[in-house]
Design a protein around this motif. Structure first.
Motif, PDB file in Angstrom:
ATOM      1  N   SER A  26       0.833  -1.307   0.109  1.00 47.46           N
ATOM      2  CA  SER A  26       0.035  -0.150   0.088  1.00 47.46           C
ATOM      3  C   SER A  26       0.813   1.395   0.143  1.00 47.46           C
ATOM      4  CB  SER A  26      -0.911  -0.001   1.193  1.00 47.46           C
ATOM      5  OG  SER A  26      -0.179  -0.181   2.369  1.00 47.46           O
ATOM      6  N   GLU A  27       0.215   2.390   0.044  1.00 43.16           N
ATOM      7  CA  GLU A  27       1.007   3.546  -0.120  1.00 43.16           C
ATOM      8  C   GLU A  27      -0.036   4.830   0.809  1.00 43.16           C
ATOM      9  OE1 GLU A  27      -0.675   5.168  -4.492  1.00 43.16           O
ATOM     10  OE2 GLU A  27       1.294   3.965  -4.455  1.00 43.16           O
ATOM     11  N   ILE A  28       0.610   5.606   1.260  1.00 42.09           N
ATOM     12  CA  ILE A  28      -0.066   6.701   2.075  1.00 42.09           C
ATOM     13  C   ILE A  28      -0.691   7.473   1.142  1.00 42.09           C
ATOM     14  CG2 ILE A  28      -0.158   8.619   3.641  1.00 42.09           C
ATOM     15  CD1 ILE A  28       0.379   5.914   4.871  1.00 42.09           C
ATOM     16  N   ALA A  29      -1.901   7.700   0.775  1.00 44.83           N
ATOM     17  CA  ALA A  29      -2.554   8.510  -0.316  1.00 44.83           C
ATOM     18  C   ALA A  29      -2.865   9.976   0.087  1.00 44.83           C
ATOM     19  CB  ALA A  29      -3.737   7.745  -0.790  1.00 44.83           C
ATOM     20  N   LYS A  30      -3.119  10.108   1.386  1.00 41.54           N
ATOM     21  CA  LYS A  30      -3.613  11.504   1.978  1.00 41.54           C
ATOM     22  C   LYS A  30      -3.109  11.799   3.444  1.00 41.54           C
ATOM     23  CE  LYS A  30      -6.609  14.913   1.663  1.00 41.54           C
ATOM     24  NZ  LYS A  30      -6.683  16.209   0.792  1.00 41.54           N
ATOM     25  N   ALA A  42      -4.744   8.250   5.313  1.00 44.34           N
ATOM     26  CA  ALA A  42      -5.465   7.400   4.202  1.00 44.34           C
ATOM     27  C   ALA A  42      -4.643   6.656   3.469  1.00 44.34           C
ATOM     28  CB  ALA A  42      -6.510   8.361   3.441  1.00 44.34           C
ATOM     29  N   GLU A  43      -4.613   5.381   3.771  1.00 43.05           N
ATOM     30  CA  GLU A  43      -3.559   4.444   2.862  1.00 43.05           C
ATOM     31  C   GLU A  43      -4.464   3.746   1.932  1.00 43.05           C
ATOM     32  OE1 GLU A  43      -0.298   1.936   4.765  1.00 43.05           O
ATOM     33  OE2 GLU A  43      -2.254   1.012   5.258  1.00 43.05           O
ATOM     34  N   ARG A  44      -4.260   3.435   0.799  1.00 49.61           N
ATOM     35  CA  ARG A  44      -4.785   2.537  -0.116  1.00 49.61           C
ATOM     36  C   ARG A  44      -3.843   1.524  -0.821  1.00 49.61           C
ATOM     37  NH1 ARG A  44      -5.027   7.230  -4.662  1.00 49.61           N
ATOM     38  NH2 ARG A  44      -2.967   7.407  -5.384  1.00 49.61           N
ATOM     39  N   ALA A  46      -1.494  -0.261  -3.549  1.00 54.44           N
ATOM     40  CA  ALA A  46      -0.700   0.166  -4.673  1.00 54.44           C
ATOM     41  C   ALA A  46      -1.745  -0.016  -5.955  1.00 54.44           C
ATOM     42  CB  ALA A  46       0.488  -0.374  -4.900  1.00 54.44           C
ATOM     43  N   PRO A  47      -1.298   0.985  -6.907  1.00 51.55           N
ATOM     44  CA  PRO A  47      -1.909   0.715  -8.397  1.00 51.55           C
ATOM     45  C   PRO A  47      -1.559  -0.832  -8.957  1.00 51.55           C
ATOM     46  CG  PRO A  47      -1.115   2.954  -8.157  1.00 51.55           C
ATOM     47  CD  PRO A  47      -0.569   2.065  -6.855  1.00 51.55           C
ATOM     48  N   THR A  57      -6.790  -1.718  -8.119  1.00 52.53           N
ATOM     49  CA  THR A  57      -6.074  -2.175  -6.796  1.00 52.53           C
ATOM     50  C   THR A  57      -6.452  -3.497  -6.491  1.00 52.53           C
ATOM     51  OG1 THR A  57      -7.617  -1.203  -5.574  1.00 52.53           O
ATOM     52  CG2 THR A  57      -6.057   0.279  -6.414  1.00 52.53           C
ATOM     53  N   GLY A  62      -7.047  -0.886   1.948  1.00 52.11           N
ATOM     54  CA  GLY A  62      -7.024   0.309   2.207  1.00 52.11           C
ATOM     55  C   GLY A  62      -7.344   0.484   3.811  1.00 52.11           C
TER      56      GLY A  62
END
Length: 86
Positions: A26-30, A42-44, A46-47, A57, A62
């Motif tokens: 995952s990655e931190i999105a916001k 907010a973590e989602r 990875a594409p 995804t 998330g």
């Protein structure tokens, strides 16, 4: 991590936060802050890189994490996890 920017740049690196791994890549999105001074991450997932947009995804990876500032004088990370249940 953070560093000072005045009077000189980067002379005092400090760990601000350590995020435990989630259920998958995952990655931190916001990053946002609420009116009580708490930090929300907010973590989602990875594409996927799928060119046909069939699966963008990975499902169920998330999450939203909430942190409080650590008390003054605390060694280590400057933010502490504040879990909540819905």
């Amino acid at each position: 991590w953070s560093v000072a920017i005045a009077p000189s740049f980067g002379a005092d690196p400090r760990l601000e936060l350590s995020v435990a791994p989630g259920p998958g890549p995952s990655e931190i999105a916001k990053i946002a802050f609420d009116d009580q001074g708490r930090m929300l991450l907010a973590e989602r997932a990875a594409p996927s890189g799928a060119y046909d947009f069939d699966v963008l995804t990975t499902e169920a990876t998330g999450r939203v994490l909430r942190y409080l500032p650590a008390p003054p004088g605390t060694g280590g990370p400057q933010w502490q996890l504040q879990p909540d249940e819905y």
